[in-house]
Motif scaffolding. Structure first.
Motif, PDB file in Angstrom:
ATOM      1  N   ARG A   1       6.812   3.641  -0.327  1.00 49.83           N
ATOM      2  CA  ARG A   1       8.149   3.490   0.265  1.00 49.83           C
ATOM      3  C   ARG A   1       8.560   2.036   0.413  1.00 49.83           C
ATOM      4  NH1 ARG A   1       9.523   8.519   1.921  1.00 49.83           N
ATOM      5  NH2 ARG A   1       7.728   9.826   2.328  1.00 49.83           N
ATOM      6  N   HIS A   2       7.603   1.106   0.324  1.00 50.84           N
ATOM      7  CA  HIS A   2       7.957  -0.307   0.459  1.00 50.84           C
ATOM      8  C   HIS A   2       8.214  -0.962  -0.892  1.00 50.84           C
ATOM      9  CE1 HIS A   2       5.438  -0.548   4.433  1.00 50.84           C
ATOM     10  NE2 HIS A   2       6.285   0.452   4.413  1.00 50.84           N
ATOM     11  N   ALA A   3       7.991  -0.236  -1.982  1.00 54.24           N
ATOM     12  CA  ALA A   3       7.852  -0.901  -3.277  1.00 54.24           C
ATOM     13  C   ALA A   3       9.146  -0.936  -4.070  1.00 54.24           C
ATOM     14  CB  ALA A   3       6.776  -0.197  -4.092  1.00 54.24           C
ATOM     15  N   ASP A   4       9.226  -1.905  -5.012  1.00 57.25           N
ATOM     16  CA  ASP A   4      10.298  -1.945  -6.000  1.00 57.25           C
ATOM     17  C   ASP A   4       9.750  -1.602  -7.377  1.00 57.25           C
ATOM     18  OD1 ASP A   4      12.297  -3.283  -4.235  1.00 57.25           O
ATOM     19  OD2 ASP A   4      10.749  -4.808  -4.259  1.00 57.25           O
TER      20      ASP A   4
ATOM     21  N   GLU B   1       8.602   9.725  -7.068  1.00 61.42           N
ATOM     22  CA  GLU B   1       9.802  10.139  -6.332  1.00 61.42           C
ATOM     23  C   GLU B   1       9.894   9.495  -4.959  1.00 61.42           C
ATOM     24  OE1 GLU B   1       9.323  14.281  -6.572  1.00 61.42           O
ATOM     25  OE2 GLU B   1      10.351  14.431  -8.505  1.00 61.42           O
ATOM     26  N   GLN B   2       8.770   9.021  -4.428  1.00 57.30           N
ATOM     27  CA  GLN B   2       8.801   8.428  -3.085  1.00 57.30           C
ATOM     28  C   GLN B   2       9.221   6.970  -3.074  1.00 57.30           C
ATOM     29  OE1 GLN B   2       5.739   9.178  -0.217  1.00 57.30           O
ATOM     30  NE2 GLN B   2       4.895  10.742  -1.535  1.00 57.30           N
ATOM     31  N   ILE B   3       9.399   6.378  -4.255  1.00 56.56           N
ATOM     32  CA  ILE B   3       9.811   4.968  -4.284  1.00 56.56           C
ATOM     33  C   ILE B   3      11.332   4.906  -4.192  1.00 56.56           C
ATOM     34  CG2 ILE B   3       9.821   2.868  -5.659  1.00 56.56           C
ATOM     35  CD1 ILE B   3       7.215   3.775  -6.844  1.00 56.56           C
ATOM     36  N   PRO B   4      11.872   4.147  -3.231  1.00 60.72           N
ATOM     37  CA  PRO B   4      13.320   4.113  -3.072  1.00 60.72           C
ATOM     38  C   PRO B   4      14.014   3.388  -4.223  1.00 60.72           C
ATOM     39  CG  PRO B   4      12.264   2.631  -1.519  1.00 60.72           C
ATOM     40  CD  PRO B   4      11.179   3.384  -2.190  1.00 60.72           C
ATOM     41  N   GLU B   5      15.229   3.811  -4.547  1.00 64.15           N
ATOM     42  CA  GLU B   5      16.034   3.169  -5.588  1.00 64.15           C
ATOM     43  C   GLU B   5      16.470   1.794  -5.125  1.00 64.15           C
ATOM     44  OE1 GLU B   5      16.750   4.272  -8.554  1.00 64.15           O
ATOM     45  OE2 GLU B   5      16.052   6.339  -8.418  1.00 64.15           O
ATOM     46  N   PRO B   6      16.695   0.829  -5.993  1.00 66.39           N
ATOM     47  CA  PRO B   6      16.366   0.817  -7.416  1.00 66.39           C
ATOM     48  C   PRO B   6      14.879   0.573  -7.637  1.00 66.39           C
ATOM     49  CG  PRO B   6      17.305  -1.273  -6.760  1.00 66.39           C
ATOM     50  CD  PRO B   6      17.345  -0.398  -5.555  1.00 66.39           C
TER      51      PRO B   6
ATOM     52  N   GLY C   1       0.797  -1.217   0.000  1.00 71.30           N
ATOM     53  CA  GLY C   1       0.000   0.000   0.000  1.00 71.30           C
ATOM     54  C   GLY C   1       0.828   1.263   0.000  1.00 71.30           C
ATOM     55  N   SER C   2       2.082   1.161   0.412  1.00 74.29           N
ATOM     56  CA  SER C   2       2.893   2.369   0.560  1.00 74.29           C
ATOM     57  C   SER C   2       3.997   2.398  -0.486  1.00 74.29           C
ATOM     58  CB  SER C   2       3.517   2.384   1.958  1.00 74.29           C
ATOM     59  OG  SER C   2       4.552   3.312   1.989  1.00 74.29           O
TER      60      SER C   2
END
Ligand code: SF4
Lengths: 283, 158
Positions: free
Chosen positions: B67-70, B91-96, B64-65
């Motif tokens: 920030r947890h996703a790839d 922009e809120q999705i962390p790399e990679p 759901g968030s």
């Protein structure tokens, strides 16, 4: 000595991941799916460690990393009091167990409160409310055993025969403590995204997930030690797996309570159950 | 400096790299965003989670968030109202991270071709790695797209 400490640190982490994997696999089979492999939680953990970790504006990044490590560490200390390990066995180690269990949950809640975002805030508030409901029955059970038998090392076998209602209440409390259905109120996916973990990413999320699997391992082992307490390690693991099966069954079959319903249910069901057994024991 | 370190620990690094890539390949977590689709594609995504297709057997989870996703899975032509939110979520999705455009709408605006409120397609606004065609895309195609996205994910992380 050093070797044994390393073993004590790694075996619970490993077993926590295995239990989590079994949970996901069995839950999937119950829903007629294939499900992920049993080592899936370990893969998730390593993947999360390799990801970027965001610093959320308005929150203290170091504090959250620290809290996530503290949640894991406080749970690992509980393992030292278990009878198989017996490095920290002393009189009243029940109180240490109560304290450390609450402490790890408090780390989750504090991490949720330190984000300036509504979802973690709501999740943490709900978790605190739930904490008030399930912590009292848990403390009554553990303190009663603590006052009767002094230490986890001195517990007799098969207490489930004399305290069946304690065991039933303990299963309910386990469900609430682990945040599984019907008590997954604090991280209700459909309402508040992921509750207190919504804003965590990368390292912190990995650590909090590790803490969750460790918490499951510890609650299940604690139930097995308190109510079965087999000295044989194979019998111990088997009894843990049976308890794990009940946890999975409740998790898969039940729907979520609203927060007030969950609160009332815990108070009105688990505390009377405990009181009946308590009065029976006193008579 | 760096290549000296790599030379010294070359083999160990390679093993660590292999383990990391294996784990990334085996646990893609998906964040799904609907930019004004007709809901057909979203329902097909749910079908891919159902017992018949079950993408959790590859380790995929719907999160759901962001920030947890790839994997960022986007459906629908991008409406004007959605544009800023889309960029914000990206922009809120962390790399990679990997972006998948799912359905004819996200790939080429589909049946919303000349609609006034639409400013897509998706690759005009954020970089897209994988395109899944179909109106709506089939669950098999979704799973195939995720597999391709995961390969790109392991290449992106170096
Ligand atoms: S591609 Fe087709 S099914 Fe998917 S959102 Fe567009 S119109 Fe709907």
């Amino acid at each position: 000595m050093i070797m044994s400490i390393i073993e004590i640190l790694f075996i619970p982490i490993f077993l926590g991941f295995v239990y989590e994997g079994i949970l996901r696999k069995v839950a999937a089979r119950m829903q007629n799916r294939v499900g992920p492999p049993i080592w899936q939680p370990l893969l998730d953990f390593i993947k999360l460690l390799s990801k970027e970790s965001f610093e959320v504006i308005g929150s203290h990044h170091f504090l959250i990393s620290f809290l996530s490590i503290l949640a894991v560490a406080s749970l690992l200390v509980i393992v030292f009091t278990f009878p198989f390990v017996s490095l920290l066995n002393f009189r009243w180690d029940f109180i240490l167990v109560i304290y450390l269990l609450v402490f790890s949950t408090a780390c989750f809640i504090l991490a949720g409160f330190s984000f300036p975002s509504p979802y973690p805030l709501i999740g943490s508030t709900r978790e605190i409310t739930l904490l008030l409901a399930y912590e009292l029955p848990l403390i009554i059970i553990l303190l009663f055993f603590g006052m009767s038998y002094y230490s986890l090392l001195l517990l007799p076998e098969n207490l489930i025969v004399s305290f069946p209602l304690f065991f039933t209440a303990f299963l309910l409390i386990t469900q609430a403590k682990l945040g599984y259905q019907p008590f997954n109120i604090g991280e209700a996916e459909q309402e508040i995204v992921a509750g207190y973990l919504t804003e965590c990413s990368g390292f912190e999320l990995a650590m909090f997930n590790l803490a969750k699997s460790l918490r499951m391992f510890i609650m299940i082992s604690l139930a097995s030690i308190l109510f079965f307490n087999f000295k044989n390690i194979v019998a111990f693991v088997l009894s843990s797996l049976i308890i794990l099966f009940f946890v999975i069954l409740l998790r898969v079959t039940l729907a979520r309570f609203r927060i007030d319903q969950g609160f009332k249910f815990l108070w009105l069901v688990s505390i009377p159950l405990i009181l009946i057994d308590l009065i029976r024991a006193m008579l | 400096m760096l290549h000296v370190i790599v030379d010294d620990y070359g083999d160990d690094l390679k093993i660590a790299e292999k383990i990391r890539k294996y784990c990334q390949r085996k646990s893609p977590w998906i964040f799904h965003f609907d930019t004004g689709s007709c809901n057909g594609c979203d329902i097909e995504l749910l079908a891919a989670m159902s017992p018949k297709y079950d993408f959790e057997r590859f380790g995929c989870l719907l999160k759901g968030s962001p920030r947890h996703a790839d994997i960022f899975l986007v459906t629908g032509p991008v409406t004007r109202k959605c544009k800023d939110r889309l960029v914000n979520l990206y922009e809120q999705i962390p790399e990679p991270k990997v972006v998948i455009a799912m359905g004819a709408c996200a790939v080429s605006k589909g049946i919303f071709q000349n609609a006034y409120g639409v400013c897509g397609p998706l690759d005009k606004i954020i970089p897209v790695d994988v395109y899944i065609s179909g109106c709506p895309a089939k669950p098999e195609a979704i799973i195939d797209g995720i597999r391709k996205g995961v390969e790109i994910l392991t290449r992106k992380s170096g």
